[in-house]
Motif scaffolding. Structure first.
Motif, mmCIF file in Angstrom:
data_model
loop_
_atom_site.group_PDB
_atom_site.id
_atom_site.type_symbol
_atom_site.label_atom_id
_atom_site.label_comp_id
_atom_site.label_asym_id
_atom_site.label_seq_id
_atom_site.Cartn_x
_atom_site.Cartn_y
_atom_site.Cartn_z
ATOM 1 N N GLU A 160 90.868 55.995 61.965
ATOM 2 C CA GLU A 160 92.081 56.438 62.285
ATOM 3 C C GLU A 160 93.476 55.705 61.930
ATOM 4 O O GLU A 160 94.306 56.119 61.590
ATOM 5 N N ARG A 380 95.524 61.839 58.956
ATOM 6 C CA ARG A 380 95.899 60.740 59.948
ATOM 7 C C ARG A 380 96.360 60.945 61.488
ATOM 8 O O ARG A 380 95.886 60.657 62.373
ATOM 9 N N ALA A 384 91.561 64.853 66.824
ATOM 10 C CA ALA A 384 90.489 64.908 66.364
ATOM 11 C C ALA A 384 89.658 66.160 66.292
ATOM 12 O O ALA A 384 89.001 66.719 65.529
ATOM 13 N N LYS A 387 91.288 68.643 63.622
ATOM 14 C CA LYS A 387 91.343 67.993 62.214
ATOM 15 C C LYS A 387 91.195 68.944 61.157
ATOM 16 O O LYS A 387 92.090 69.143 60.515
#
Length: 449
Positions: A160, A380, A384, A387
């Motif tokens: 990350e 980025r 999460a 994503k």
């Protein structure tokens, strides 16, 4: 004395080997897609939608009536432009659903493979007039499963915190996209000119199958699918900071709609303009119009090492543009490209072939500035748990752009060519202005230093 040598893992230009298989899979997929789209609007306006052909398309009477109930009565060229815009728009809308399906049910690997199978079938169905609408459905659905998920897998190869690595990876990944985008129009366009439209569509389908084989061959290198939630598991809601990031990413993505309109018109009315208004005879050879769609991706390929070197040079001196700066630069380059066509139209009714060539080169460099940067930023910064969905949502901007492009194409017959391209220059410039004006608040929201 026994010494052991540690075997170093294989890399692809210093990046994980998985990036090679993902890039080549995308290259074959883009080969088939860009090859097909490079002849689609001309195929529809010159053959498929003309009397004697249009009657053979299964379900087309109802389909046209539905379109005209929304957009009004359309000429053959306007109808071809609107279908082109809706098709290219919808193949970028469905990745939102494809990412959602992969996140919750079937996983990214299965989604990519199923999408490749459906796209192969769609390209082959495009080789026949009667199955035209079925072909569009298969291509749109298959692209939805493949596009957002394969981009997400690229981002998952990096930590990350490795923002620079992700940006370089997506720049390399875009080379795979552009290799396919260069070869597709060249080969499909030539085949269509020599042997007919359907030969070109058939080649696109066969090469999509190669993309599927490439993806399967790289299975052992690909990142494992994230465990999917079960009905008994309740995900924690997004906190205030995460929602702020999601909104900011949405705004950055929305800014790129303007340069995308200026960019992607090169696959629609630009091909019609070239066919009607550019001298294509060169040394006794009539250059296929589709070949012009190979120029901007070729410029992107050749531009990647140059831009990476430039950005490293600037970074060493603390002057590398940040993400918003690069996105804005892409908008200004797109504006310049469209202004070049305005100049060509004002100089002569039959433009020199250099004008569309330079136009496409500028578009290719502008694309490198704004699109890989946007993908890397979302990969980025996105939370999460969202994503894959947000990576798919990035392609939603291209749905909006291409739908508008198809609608704008309907004005081509009612405007001068110079006025038409000036309008697109102004649209692209709007994206540059917004990137400049909103740069500081968006950087704060996205925590970009």
């Amino acid at each position: 004395m026994h010494t052991s040598t540690k075997v170093q893992p294989r890399t692809f230009f210093g990046q994980p080997m998985a990036l090679a298989y993902l890039s080549f899979t995308e290259a074959w997929e883009r080969f088939s897609y860009y090859g097909m789209t490079s002849i689609l609007v001309l195929y529809m306006s010159q053959a498929l939608l003309t009397p004697g052909h249009v009657e053979g398309i299964v379900g087309f009477t109802s389909f046209r009536a539905a379109l005209e109930s929304v957009f009004g009565s359309m000429t053959t060229l306007a109808l071809a432009s609107q279908i082109m815009g809706l098709y290219t728009g919808l193949v970028y809308f469905t990745p939102v659903l494809g990412g959602w399906v992969a996140d919750r049910w079937i996983g990214r690997r299965t989604a990519v493979m199923l999408g490749a199978v459906m796209m192969s079938a769609g390209h082959l169905a495009m080789a026949f007039d009667a199955s035209f609408l079925l072909a569009l459905f298969l291509l749109i659905t298959g692209c939805g499963l493949l596009k957002g998920n394969i981009s997400t897998q690229v981002g998952e190869l990096y930590a990350e915190t490795d923002g620079e690595g992700r940006t370089r990876a997506f720049a390399i990944f875009s080379v795979g996209i552009n290799v396919g985008a260069v070869l597709g129009p060249l080969l499909v366009g030539l085949l269509a000119q020599l042997y007919g439209w359907h030969a070109g569509f058939g080649l696109a389908g066969a090469l999509m199958l190669i993309g599927l084989i490439t993806y399967i061959a790289g299975f052992r290198y690909l990142p494992a699918d994230r465990p999917r939630a079960t009905p008994t598991v309740t995900k924690a809601p997004l906190d205030r900071r995460q929602w702020r990031i999601v909104v900011a990413l949405g705004l950055v993505s929305a800014i790129t709609i303007f340069q995308s309109i200026g960019y992607y018109q090169n696959t629609n009315m630009n091909l019609v303009w070239i066919n009607r208004s550019v001298d294509l005879d060169l040394l006794g050879f009539h250059v296929p119009v589709a070949w012009f769609n190979s120029i901007d991706p070729l410029a992107s390929i050749l531009g990647v090492p140059v831009l990476l070197a430039l950005w490293r040079f600037q970074a060493a001196r603390g002057s590398e543009p940040d993400d918003l700066g690069k996105i804005g630069t892409g908008a200004w380059l797109t504006m310049l490209a469209n202004l070049l066509l305005v100049t060509a139209c004002l100089i002569s009714a039959r433009a020199n072939v250099l004008f569309p060539i330079i136009y496409d080169i500028l578009l290719g460099i502008g694309f490198l500035y704004y699109w890989p940067t946007l993908l890397a930023l979302v990969s980025r910064a996105a939370p999460a748990k969202l994503k894959a969905t947000l990576m798919g949502a990035v392609f939603l901007t291209l749905f909006v752009s291409n739908t508008i492009i198809g609608w704008l194409g309907g004005f081509y017959e009612h405007m001068t060519p110079a006025g038409f391209w000036a309008m697109h220059a102004g649209i692209a410039a709007t994206g540059g202005v917004l990137a400049f004006v909103l740069k500081r608040p968006l950087k704060r929201a996205l925590e970009i230093t």
